[in-house]
Design a protein around this motif. Sequence first.
Motif, mmCIF file in Angstrom:
data_model
loop_
_atom_site.group_PDB
_atom_site.id
_atom_site.type_symbol
_atom_site.label_atom_id
_atom_site.label_comp_id
_atom_site.label_asym_id
_atom_site.label_seq_id
_atom_site.Cartn_x
_atom_site.Cartn_y
_atom_site.Cartn_z
ATOM 1 N N LEU A 79 0.819 -1.318 -0.173
ATOM 2 C CA LEU A 79 -0.030 0.038 0.059
ATOM 3 C C LEU A 79 0.574 1.310 -0.002
ATOM 4 C CD1 LEU A 79 -2.676 -1.245 2.842
ATOM 5 C CD2 LEU A 79 -2.829 -1.338 0.149
ATOM 6 N N TRP A 129 -8.619 3.717 7.085
ATOM 7 C CA TRP A 129 -7.946 5.003 7.122
ATOM 8 C C TRP A 129 -7.781 5.163 8.786
ATOM 9 C CZ3 TRP A 129 -4.860 7.336 3.427
ATOM 10 C CH2 TRP A 129 -5.272 6.962 2.040
ATOM 11 N N GLU A 189 0.434 5.392 0.230
ATOM 12 C CA GLU A 189 -0.577 6.552 0.293
ATOM 13 C C GLU A 189 0.239 7.825 -0.502
ATOM 14 O OE1 GLU A 189 -0.623 4.560 4.639
ATOM 15 O OE2 GLU A 189 0.806 5.104 3.123
ATOM 16 N N TYR A 248 -2.606 7.018 7.518
ATOM 17 C CA TYR A 248 -2.254 5.689 6.857
ATOM 18 C C TYR A 248 -3.294 4.891 6.404
ATOM 19 C CZ TYR A 248 1.746 6.091 9.941
ATOM 20 O OH TYR A 248 2.832 6.540 10.712
ATOM 21 N N CYS A 249 -3.244 4.235 5.300
ATOM 22 C CA CYS A 249 -4.287 3.092 4.955
ATOM 23 C C CYS A 249 -3.942 1.972 5.359
ATOM 24 C CB CYS A 249 -4.569 3.419 3.610
ATOM 25 S SG CYS A 249 -3.167 2.994 2.262
ATOM 26 N N SER A 260 -4.882 9.277 -1.363
ATOM 27 C CA SER A 260 -5.055 8.070 -2.247
ATOM 28 C C SER A 260 -4.328 6.934 -1.614
ATOM 29 C CB SER A 260 -4.428 8.307 -3.760
ATOM 30 O OG SER A 260 -5.491 9.287 -4.407
ATOM 31 N N CYS A 261 -4.891 5.789 -1.948
ATOM 32 C CA CYS A 261 -3.796 4.518 -1.215
ATOM 33 C C CYS A 261 -3.973 3.593 -2.441
ATOM 34 C CB CYS A 261 -4.897 4.015 -0.069
ATOM 35 S SG CYS A 261 -4.188 2.560 0.451
ATOM 36 N N THR A 295 1.081 9.431 5.093
ATOM 37 C CA THR A 295 1.228 10.629 4.355
ATOM 38 C C THR A 295 0.902 11.798 5.214
ATOM 39 O OG1 THR A 295 0.761 11.632 2.327
ATOM 40 C CG2 THR A 295 -0.948 10.657 3.292
ATOM 41 N N THR A 329 -7.295 1.290 -6.035
ATOM 42 C CA THR A 329 -7.043 2.597 -5.329
ATOM 43 C C THR A 329 -8.327 2.850 -4.334
ATOM 44 O OG1 THR A 329 -5.375 3.429 -7.062
ATOM 45 C CG2 THR A 329 -6.319 5.030 -5.545
ATOM 46 N N TRP A 362 -0.197 -2.338 5.803
ATOM 47 C CA TRP A 362 -0.144 -1.047 5.916
ATOM 48 C C TRP A 362 0.551 -0.122 5.155
ATOM 49 C CZ3 TRP A 362 -2.935 1.356 9.909
ATOM 50 C CH2 TRP A 362 -3.585 0.863 10.915
ATOM 51 N N GLY A 363 0.344 0.915 4.890
ATOM 52 C CA GLY A 363 1.076 1.894 3.932
ATOM 53 C C GLY A 363 2.204 2.643 4.706
#
Length: 124
Positions: free
Chosen positions: A4, A36, A6, A95-96, A21-22, A118, A78, A114-115
């Motif tokens: 992922l 999120w 972000e 975080y996404c 965006s993710c 951002t 996305t 997890w991303g």
Amino acid sequence: QVQLVESGGGLVQAGGSLRLSCAASGRTFTNYNVGWFRQTPGKEREFVGAISWSGGMTSYADSAKGRFTISRDNAKNTVYLQMNSLQPEDTAVYYCAAKSGVFLTVTSRTYDYWGQGTQVTVSS
């Protein structure tokens, strides 16, 4: 594995909007619900909202209801977080995260992937 990433964070004035965006890659994205979360230094990671694998169900924290909207485009792998009427208290790293299963959950430990996050900064 699901990767992922972000994007879309930045600096915005109070009352402004941002769309995060993710972007996902790896395993079939439509198998996963996406949440999120946000976090500020010294605080626990906080649930913001989530969307089901199909996009048919969403769930929001009270702080997000009426201001934030989550959507997804599975053709583009996305998920989006549209944030309107931003306030300084929305400043955080966002975080996404992705999880399999039927139910949407608000607990970060139930998410598998997890991303990197951002940064969103809202100035007063």
